[in-house]
Scaffold this active site. Structure first.
Site, PDB file in Angstrom:
ATOM      1  N   THR A 193       0.264  -0.693   0.031  1.00 21.63           N
ATOM      2  CA  THR A 193      -0.210   0.173   0.311  1.00 21.63           C
ATOM      3  C   THR A 193       1.199   1.425  -0.088  1.00 21.63           C
ATOM      4  OG1 THR A 193      -1.905  -1.012   1.533  1.00 21.63           O
ATOM      5  CG2 THR A 193      -1.565   1.351   1.147  1.00 21.63           C
ATOM      6  N   VAL A 236     -13.310  -4.608   1.956  1.00 22.54           N
ATOM      7  CA  VAL A 236     -12.983  -3.170   2.645  1.00 22.54           C
ATOM      8  C   VAL A 236     -11.706  -3.228   3.381  1.00 22.54           C
ATOM      9  CG1 VAL A 236     -12.893  -0.360   2.558  1.00 22.54           C
ATOM     10  CG2 VAL A 236     -14.811  -2.184   1.133  1.00 22.54           C
ATOM     11  N   GLY A 237     -10.331  -2.515   3.512  1.00 22.33           N
ATOM     12  CA  GLY A 237     -10.029  -3.139   4.737  1.00 22.33           C
ATOM     13  C   GLY A 237      -9.186  -1.657   5.360  1.00 22.33           C
ATOM     14  N   ASP A 238      -8.566  -0.750   5.892  1.00 21.84           N
ATOM     15  CA  ASP A 238      -8.889   0.031   6.618  1.00 21.84           C
ATOM     16  C   ASP A 238      -8.319   1.034   5.631  1.00 21.84           C
ATOM     17  OD1 ASP A 238      -5.744  -0.761   6.262  1.00 21.84           O
ATOM     18  OD2 ASP A 238      -4.969   0.495   7.390  1.00 21.84           O
ATOM     19  N   THR A 260      -0.187   0.648   6.138  1.00 25.85           N
ATOM     20  CA  THR A 260      -0.202   0.200   5.811  1.00 25.85           C
ATOM     21  C   THR A 260      -0.278  -1.174   7.120  1.00 25.85           C
ATOM     22  OG1 THR A 260       0.369  -1.271   4.077  1.00 25.85           O
ATOM     23  CG2 THR A 260       2.443   0.061   5.442  1.00 25.85           C
ATOM     24  N   GLY A 261      -0.692  -2.524   6.011  1.00 18.91           N
ATOM     25  CA  GLY A 261      -1.145  -3.417   6.979  1.00 18.91           C
ATOM     26  C   GLY A 261      -1.962  -4.905   6.849  1.00 18.91           C
ATOM     27  N   THR A 262      -1.891  -5.332   8.027  1.00 22.80           N
ATOM     28  CA  THR A 262      -3.424  -6.304   8.296  1.00 22.80           C
ATOM     29  C   THR A 262      -4.247  -5.378   8.628  1.00 22.80           C
ATOM     30  OG1 THR A 262      -2.779  -6.517   9.868  1.00 22.80           O
ATOM     31  CG2 THR A 262      -2.037  -8.393   8.832  1.00 22.80           C
ATOM     32  N   GLY A 263      -5.539  -5.049   7.768  1.00 21.46           N
ATOM     33  CA  GLY A 263      -6.183  -4.024   7.132  1.00 21.46           C
ATOM     34  C   GLY A 263      -7.446  -4.239   8.547  1.00 21.46           C
TER      35      GLY A 263
HETATM   36  N1  ASP Z   1      -4.107  -2.247   4.788  1.00 21.37           N
HETATM   37  C1  ASP Z   1      -4.733  -2.786   3.015  1.00 21.37           C
HETATM   38  C2  ASP Z   1      -5.263  -3.847   3.434  1.00 21.37           C
HETATM   39  O1  ASP Z   1      -5.706  -4.156   4.341  1.00 21.37           O
HETATM   40  C3  ASP Z   1      -3.197  -3.285   3.306  1.00 21.37           C
HETATM   41  C4  ASP Z   1      -1.864  -3.153   2.562  1.00 21.37           C
HETATM   42  O2  ASP Z   1      -1.712  -2.551   3.314  1.00 21.37           O
HETATM   43  O3  ASP Z   1      -1.246  -3.818   1.901  1.00 21.37           O
HETATM   44  O4  ASP Z   1      -6.477  -3.438   1.817  1.00 21.37           O
END
Ligand code: ASP
Length: 229
Positions: free
Chosen positions: A127, A156-158, A178-181
């Site tokens: 991201t 939909v993520g964060d 960015t990360g585990t939304g």
């Molecule tokens: N945070 C993003 C999501 O969960 C993914 C990512 O950061 O790579 O959609």
């Protein structure tokens, strides 16, 4: 001499066009082989924000998020409605194949072989985001993503959720994550950084670190960028 808002949009648009990142061109694929893009932008000066989720035809999803902020009474638009709004507002449209890269397609094929995990950790962290402070002390934040490989059911993520993956408030901070939304949403991560600064008197660095720890404490993982006034 430009504004923080223009700066974060400009930076994210460059990264959306770069195929290396999971945003715009180079976005990851959904379970059914599509690119569905999420983006958000927030102006710390006015506390206005715009976001889109699951859009498929706008070259720069971050520009569409900004159009939602400035040209609609809403904060978030999704899916076909957001695509229609984009067309109506004259944003640059592309064929969905514009977003496709061979590497991400291979990622999907690998994911399809073994997708026990609801979230595939190997395809996170691509991201893109930007935070900025301008000469007038205004803060702004922007985030853009393709989400997670193999996402389905309109997941939909964060990133496009104001206060989770994106947040800016003058006098406090601007954040893009960015990360585990799913975990960033549950910890209100981006807003949490700013609240720690405003209410706990933590430095931006302390607040960022404590927030990432709180995401980790419930099983999440990732990172964020933050800037103060
Ligand atoms: N945070 C993003 C999501 O969960 C993914 C990512 O950061 O790579 O959609």
């Amino acid at each position: 001499g430009g504004s923080a808002l223009d700066a974060v949009q400009a930076a994210v648009q460059v990264l959306e066009d770069a195929p290396l990142f999971n945003a715009g061109r180079g976005a990851v694929f959904t379970a059914d082989g599509r690119n569905e893009l999420d983006a958000a932008i927030m102006d710390g000066k006015t506390q206005k924000a715009g976001a889109v989720a699951g859009v498929t035809r706008t070259r720069h999803p971050i520009a569409l998020a900004r159009a939602v902020m400035e040209q609609s009474p809403h904060v978030m638009l999704t899916g076909t409605g957001a695509d229609a709004f984009s067309l109506e507002k004259g944003l640059e449209q592309v064929d969905p194949s514009w977003f496709r890269t061979e590497q991400r397609w291979q990622d999907l094929l690998n994911w399809r072989k073994d997708h026990q995990a609801g979230i595939d950790p190997t395809h996170m962290y691509g991201t893109v985001g930007a935070v900025a402070v301008d000469g007038d002390g205004n803060l702004a934040a922007a985030t853009s993503t393709g989400g997670t490989t193999g996402k389905r059911w309109g997941r939909v993520g964060d990133s496009p959720i104001i206060g989770a993956g994106t947040y800016a408030k003058n006098g406090q901070c601007a954040v893009s994550a960015t990360g585990t939304g799913e975990y960033f949403i549950r910890e209100s991560a981006a807003r949490q950084v700013c609240d720690r600064v405003a209410w706990h008197g933590e430095s931006v660095a302390q607040a960022a670190e404590a927030t990432i720890k709180s995401v980790g404490a419930i099983g999440g993982d990732g990172g964020l960028i933050a800037i103060g006034p």
